[in-house]
Enzyme design. Structure first.
Site, PDB file in Angstrom:
ATOM      1  N   TYR A 136      32.493  42.990  39.518  1.00 51.31           N
ATOM      2  CA  TYR A 136      33.230  43.556  38.386  1.00 51.31           C
ATOM      3  C   TYR A 136      34.121  42.462  37.822  1.00 51.31           C
ATOM      4  CZ  TYR A 136      36.547  46.471  35.758  1.00 51.31           C
ATOM      5  OH  TYR A 136      37.329  47.014  34.761  1.00 51.31           O
ATOM      6  N   ASP A 231      35.326  34.047  39.431  1.00 54.23           N
ATOM      7  CA  ASP A 231      36.305  35.079  39.079  1.00 54.23           C
ATOM      8  C   ASP A 231      37.143  35.356  40.334  1.00 54.23           C
ATOM      9  OD1 ASP A 231      37.779  37.249  38.400  1.00 54.23           O
ATOM     10  OD2 ASP A 231      36.113  38.505  37.745  1.00 54.23           O
ATOM     11  N   LYS A 259      46.003  39.851  38.831  1.00 50.90           N
ATOM     12  CA  LYS A 259      46.674  40.495  39.973  1.00 50.90           C
ATOM     13  C   LYS A 259      47.809  39.650  40.564  1.00 50.90           C
ATOM     14  CE  LYS A 259      42.473  43.114  40.790  1.00 50.90           C
ATOM     15  NZ  LYS A 259      42.583  44.516  40.547  1.00 50.90           N
TER      16      LYS A 259
HETATM   17  N1  PLP Z   1      37.847  40.497  37.841  1.00 48.38           N
HETATM   18  C1  PLP Z   1      37.903  41.067  39.060  1.00 48.38           C
HETATM   19  C2  PLP Z   1      37.232  40.389  40.216  1.00 48.38           C
HETATM   20  C3  PLP Z   1      38.585  42.264  39.241  1.00 48.38           C
HETATM   21  O1  PLP Z   1      38.626  42.839  40.450  1.00 48.38           O
HETATM   22  C4  PLP Z   1      39.219  42.856  38.118  1.00 48.38           C
HETATM   23  C5  PLP Z   1      39.957  44.128  38.266  1.00 48.38           C
HETATM   24  O2  PLP Z   1      39.957  44.778  39.267  1.00 48.38           O
HETATM   25  C6  PLP Z   1      39.139  42.211  36.882  1.00 48.38           C
HETATM   26  C7  PLP Z   1      38.448  41.033  36.781  1.00 48.38           C
HETATM   27  C8  PLP Z   1      39.827  42.810  35.695  1.00 48.38           C
HETATM   28  O3  PLP Z   1      41.207  42.694  35.833  1.00 48.38           O
HETATM   29  P1  PLP Z   1      42.201  43.681  35.036  1.00 48.38           P
HETATM   30  O4  PLP Z   1      42.052  45.029  35.645  1.00 48.38           O
HETATM   31  O5  PLP Z   1      43.543  43.060  35.252  1.00 48.38           O
HETATM   32  O6  PLP Z   1      41.773  43.636  33.616  1.00 48.38           O
END
Ligand code: PLP
Length: 417
Positions: A136, A231, A259
């Site tokens: 994700y 990511d 985060k």
């Molecule tokens: N990338 C990863 C690996 C994530 O776990 C998340 C959210 O859980 C995101 C991107 C997206 O982050 P946000 O919820 O701050 O938009």
């Protein structure tokens, strides 16, 4: 009822789908206070929190560092909408300690990954991207096919509202499959702008890929001049200070953060090689902007928290020790109860898969878990004050504020499932 009032003003009563607990068929608690490892709902009931704002709070709720810096910030500034000295301190600190050339601050993980993709396309002048099923990367259109997290929980294979023309340029491969990535490069190699990967997945539950897979991604991206994006929105500052890059010893071209980087406030970032980063406006023509980006309050709090993590490396061994103990205790109680499971753990994040499989290595494996059993266990835990993720396809997180007593209390509740 507050939950009914919430539902009449917020869709499903929430501002983000995974919080609704629809899959569990229970109403989520409504919180009003947090401290250390605990959350308190509006009736005053206490929960041990293993969600920790979905991994954001590695020091725990309202750490001293968080409060001290927030107090300082509100006596000195709010939002400048202009360049500030704290932005310089933050950027310099991250780039030096994370061994990255340049960084662009944004407000969420989604903005970070979306920017990384646009930047990769602008830099390579190519269209296609490779992503992995069960990973994700936030809710940008190009990612919303076979995504993990809420999309997997609610079984939405492709989000409605995303034009098929956009998804034509998204190639989805099975996580951990060198063969599928090879086949995609054989077919489309000269048009692949980027490969984006959760270098340790946490959004189909925790899945640690084979090291050869990560090394292979590095190699093939080099070969085809495609941009490799790690990511690290979850893994950054959590698996180790330098995240999965430190864990595998592999350096991508771009990294995305979210985060933990904001120390508990909304924040994200894309960072990496100067040659690529300089394609962003105002130096380059890849446009990206944000009114609140680099907000001084967030920068100050983030810097303070990250500084603690950087200067006290024993934090990571402390977390490892606690998480290992938790894993061992969980294994022992699940064995005693005759429940079939696989625990995937990396540092202070883990998932208990309720499954007969011997290992969980990808999306297809994760989907075979016993969701009914997961739901039954999770409902009991939450009812008894153990706040764990409401979905099989998420990770639970420990923080520095969790204690052995919290673990023992949690195991006691597991005993009644
Ligand atoms: N990338 C990863 C690996 C994530 O776990 C998340 C959210 O859980 C995101 C991107 C997206 O982050 P946000 O919820 O701050 O938009």
């Amino acid at each position: 009822m507050d939950i009914e009032r919430l539902k009449s003003f917020l869709v499903g009563g929430v501002n983000s789908p995974v919080r609704a607990f629809l899959n569990l068929g229970i109403e989520p608690p409504i919180f009003e206070r947090s401290e250390g490892a605990y959350l308190y709902d509006i009736s005053g009931k206490k929960y041990i929190d293993y969600i920790m704002s979905w991994g954001s709070l590695i020091l725990g709720h309202r750490s001293n560092e968080f409060i001290k810096q927030l107090n300082f910030a509100i006596s000195n500034y709010d939002s400048f909408g202009a360049t500030s000295i704290i932005e310089l301190k933050f950027a310099e600190f991250i780039c030096k300690t994370q061994k990255l050339d340049m960084i662009r601050m944004v407000n969420s993980g989604t903005e970070a990954t979306m920017t990384a993709i646009r930047l990769s396309r602008g830099y390579t002048k190519r269209k296609k991207i490779i992503k992995f099923s069960g990973n994700y990367h936030g809710h940008y259109d190009a990612f919303l096919v076979k995504a993990g997290s809420g999309q997997m929980t609610f079984n939405i294979s492709i989000s409605e509202g995303v034009n098929s023309s956009i998804l034509e340029d998204t190639i989805v491969c099975e996580y951990n499959s060198i063969d599928q990535v090879k086949a995609a490069f054989d077919k489309y190699g000269d048009d692949i702008a980027a490969v984006i990967v959760e270098p340790i997945a946490a959004n189909m539950g925790v899945v640690i890929p084979d090291k050869e897979f990560i090394i292979f991604l590095r190699k093939i991206c080099h070969e085809y001049n495609s941009v490799l994006i790690f990511d690290e929105v979850i893994t950054g500052f959590r698996i180790a200070y330098r995240g999965a890059r430190e864990y595998f010893g592999v350096e991508p071209d771009l990294v995305t953060f979210g985060k933990i980087i904001g120390g508990g406030l909304p924040c994200g970032a894309v960072a990496g090689k100067r040659e690529i980063m300089n394609k962003l406006a105002p130096i380059g023509n890849v446009y990206q902007a944000g009114t609140m980006s680099g907000n001084p309050i967030v920068m100050g709090v983030g810097l303070n928290v990250l500084n603690i993590l950087y200067s006290n490396n024993q934090i990571y061994s402390q977390l490892e020790e606690l998480a290992l103990k938790f894993e061992e205790e969980l294994s022992s109680i699940l064995n005693k109860k005759g429940i079939s499971y696989v625990i995937n753990r990396c540092a202070s994040m883990m998932t208990i898969f309720y499954t007969n499989k011997r290992q969980i290595k990808n999306y297809s494996d994760a989907l075979e878990s016993d969701i009914n059993l997961f739901n039954r266990v999770t409902k009991t835990l939450i009812k008894n004050g153990i706040f764990i993720p409401p979905s099989q396809f998420e990770a639970l997180f420990l923080s520095l504020s969790h204690s052995l007593m919290d673990i023992e209390k949690t195991i006691e509740i597991f005993n009644i499932i």
